[in-house]
Every structure is written in structure tokens, then in C-alpha cells.
Design an enzyme around this catalytic site. Structure first.
Site, PDB file in Angstrom:
ATOM      1  CB  SER A   7      41.954  34.866  52.275  1.00  0.00           C
ATOM      2  OG  SER A   7      42.650  35.488  53.339  1.00  0.00           O
ATOM      3  CG  HIS A  32      44.459  36.796  49.048  1.00  0.00           C
ATOM      4  ND1 HIS A  32      44.757  37.613  47.975  1.00  0.00           N
ATOM      5  CD2 HIS A  32      44.229  37.624  50.099  1.00  0.00           C
ATOM      6  CE1 HIS A  32      44.688  38.871  48.352  1.00  0.00           C
ATOM      7  NE2 HIS A  32      44.381  38.912  49.639  1.00  0.00           N
ATOM      8  CG  HIS A  65      46.397  41.962  50.210  1.00  0.00           C
ATOM      9  ND1 HIS A  65      45.087  41.883  50.638  1.00  0.00           N
ATOM     10  CD2 HIS A  65      46.666  43.292  50.074  1.00  0.00           C
ATOM     11  CE1 HIS A  65      44.591  43.099  50.761  1.00  0.00           C
ATOM     12  NE2 HIS A  65      45.535  43.970  50.429  1.00  0.00           N
ATOM     13  CG  MET A 136      40.973  46.333  50.041  1.00  0.00           C
ATOM     14  SD  MET A 136      41.335  44.572  50.249  1.00  0.00           S
ATOM     15  CE  MET A 136      40.504  44.209  51.810  1.00  0.00           C
ATOM     16  N   GLY A 141      41.905  44.427  57.470  1.00  0.00           N
ATOM     17  CA  GLY A 141      42.397  44.239  58.824  1.00  0.00           C
ATOM     18  C   GLY A 141      41.867  43.018  59.528  1.00  0.00           C
ATOM     19  N   GLY A 143      39.251  39.267  59.044  1.00  0.00           N
ATOM     20  CA  GLY A 143      38.430  38.393  58.232  1.00  0.00           C
ATOM     21  C   GLY A 143      36.991  38.406  58.717  1.00  0.00           C
ATOM     22  N   GLY A 144      36.107  37.902  57.865  1.00  0.00           N
ATOM     23  CA  GLY A 144      34.718  37.727  58.260  1.00  0.00           C
ATOM     24  C   GLY A 144      33.878  38.983  58.309  1.00  0.00           C
ATOM     25  CG  ASP A 174      40.448  40.482  50.166  1.00  0.00           C
ATOM     26  OD1 ASP A 174      39.629  39.819  50.806  1.00  0.00           O
ATOM     27  OD2 ASP A 174      41.627  40.659  50.527  1.00  0.00           O
ATOM     28  N   GLY A 175      36.902  40.759  50.352  1.00  0.00           N
ATOM     29  CA  GLY A 175      36.159  41.241  51.512  1.00  0.00           C
ATOM     30  C   GLY A 175      34.684  40.905  51.454  1.00  0.00           C
ATOM     31  N   GLY A 176      34.245  40.009  52.327  1.00  0.00           N
ATOM     32  CA  GLY A 176      32.835  39.659  52.369  1.00  0.00           C
ATOM     33  C   GLY A 176      32.357  38.883  51.159  1.00  0.00           C
ATOM     34  N   GLY A 196      37.861  34.163  52.360  1.00  0.00           N
ATOM     35  CA  GLY A 196      38.490  33.523  53.509  1.00  0.00           C
ATOM     36  C   GLY A 196      37.518  32.650  54.260  1.00  0.00           C
ATOM     37  CB  SER A 197      35.003  33.437  56.876  1.00  0.00           C
ATOM     38  OG  SER A 197      34.359  34.500  56.183  1.00  0.00           O
TER      39      SER A 197
END
Length: 217
Positions: A7, A32, A65, A136, A141, A143-144, A174-176, A196-197
Site C-alpha cells: 500500500s 494498493h 481502494h 478491512m 483512514g 496506516g500503521g 487490509d489493515g495491520g 503498508g508500513s
């Protein structure tokens, strides 16, 4: 086969092309692209111009997205800019089937996303028409954020529905997502991991992509 979708929300925008190239060279399949409007989610990110600028320099699947209200107003712009896949939130669409149909008619693959608290039955009647469902595992909203483990049974349930109905749908989360959580979601049925992170925030993108893929096995 598990696919990875780095991401760009967590990329270094002062050298975005370099970061994207490193992710692609490491073997990531999707890019993403998180689009936020400051209304549906409490953040503002990018628009079609960034997608258009990246498109000539990247061969990955462009996975846009849209975390925005009234996505139907902007879908054509993102597809013309180079989006291969456009995912909209069920919570943001009054007429979800119409929006999914719009994406397909414009020549892109269609995805539908659900926030952690939104039940699967909210999209039950559009499943025959979509190519991807994004669950999700954080509230969208930022990242991280910390992974919400209570979503794991939801991943498992949707995976069973897809298999039992014979739908040709990819299941994305998506997420964590990081090396500590990747195997949990894959074991529950996830096929595409957005991170992402855990990729762009590590200081070594190539190693991070490889580590995440290995941890998901």
C-alpha cells in the site's frame, strides 16, 4: 498462491517511483492505492493524477481502494488513469449493484470492501457480480493501525461462502498485516494481503516483501 499488495499509503512520496519499483522487483503482484476523501474516512490522500503518473512506470495490477463517498462520480477518472481494479465500500454506496456494474462496464475489475463492523450479508446479493472482496482488519483512514483479530472468523465465513457457491472471487485483507498476522489471515482464507508500513516502513522494501511472503506460508 498468496499475492501481496503493498500500500503506497506508507510509501515515501518524495521518492514514490523508487519505492514502487523496489516493491515490484521484489515480486509484489498488486499495487494498493488508497484513496481517501476526508469524509468517508478522516484523512485525505491522492486522486487520479497520481495513478496516471505511476501507470507508465509500473507493471503491477493497480488496485485502487476508494474510501470515499459517492465513488460513482470518480470511478471513470480512476479507470482512465490506469486502474485495473476498483474497490468501493459497501457502506459508501446507496446503490451498490449499480456502482459495481459501472466499474465492470468501464472495463475494470470490481471489488467491494467491508469495514470491520459491517456484516457479510451486506454484500450477499452482489457477490455474483464482483471479482474481489476486501475485508478491512482495521477501521480505515490511517496506516500503521493495530490488527483487529475479531475479523478472522469473518474472513473464514466469507471464504466458505465463496467456495460453497463456486464464486470466482479473490479475498483480500487490509489493515495491520505484517509477518506476525499474515499467516492468521491466510489460514482463514485470505488470498491477497495488503500491507503498508510492514513493507514501505521497514527501510528495506525487498526484504520486507520476501519476509511477508514467507510468513504467510
Amino acid at each position: 498462491m498468496i499475492k501481496l499488495a503493498p500500500s503506497i499509503l506508507s510509501a515515501d512520496f518524495s521518492r514514490l517511483i523508487d519505492d514502487v519499483h523496489k516493491a515490484e522487483q521484489a515480486g509484489a503482484e498488486y499495487l494498493h492505492i488508497d484513496v481517501m476523501d476526508g469524509r468517508f474516512v478522516p484523512n485525505i490522500t491522492i486522486g487520479p493524477l497520481v495513478v496516471k503518473a505511476l501507470r507508465p512506470h509500473c507493471g503491477m495490477v493497480f488496485d485502487c481502494h476508494l474510501m470515499i463517498v459517492e465513488p460513482e462520480k470518480y470511478i471513470e477518472d480512476f479507470i482512465q488513469a490506469g486502474a485495473d481494479l476498483v474497490t468501493v465500500h459497501a457502506e459508501a454506496c446507496t446503490h451498490l449493484h449499480r456502482v459495481v456494474s459501472q466499474i465492470k462496464e468501464l472495463g475494470a475489475k470490481a471489488g467491494v470492501a467491508l469495514n470491520p463492523a459491517t456484516p457479510i450479508n451486506a454484500i450477499e446479493h452482489v457477490l455474483p457480480f464482483v471479482d474481489l472482496v476486501l475485508l478491512m482488519t482495521v477501521n480505515p483512514g490511517y496506516g500503521g493501525q493495530k490488527f483487529i483479530p475479531q475479523v478472522i472468523p469473518k474472513i473464514n465465513s466469507l471464504h466458505e461462502i465463496i467456495n460453497n457457491k463456486g464464486y470466482n472471487i479473490e479475498l483480500q485483507v487490509d489493515g495491520g498485516i505484517n509477518p506476525a498476522t499474515a499467516k492468521q489471515v491466510v489460514d482463514a482464507g485470505a488470498e491477497i494481503l495488503v500491507a503498508g508500513s510492514a513493507i514501505f516502513g521497514t527501510g528495506n522494501i525487498e526484504t520486507a516483501v520476501n519476509d511477508l511472503r514467507q510468513s504467510a506460508k
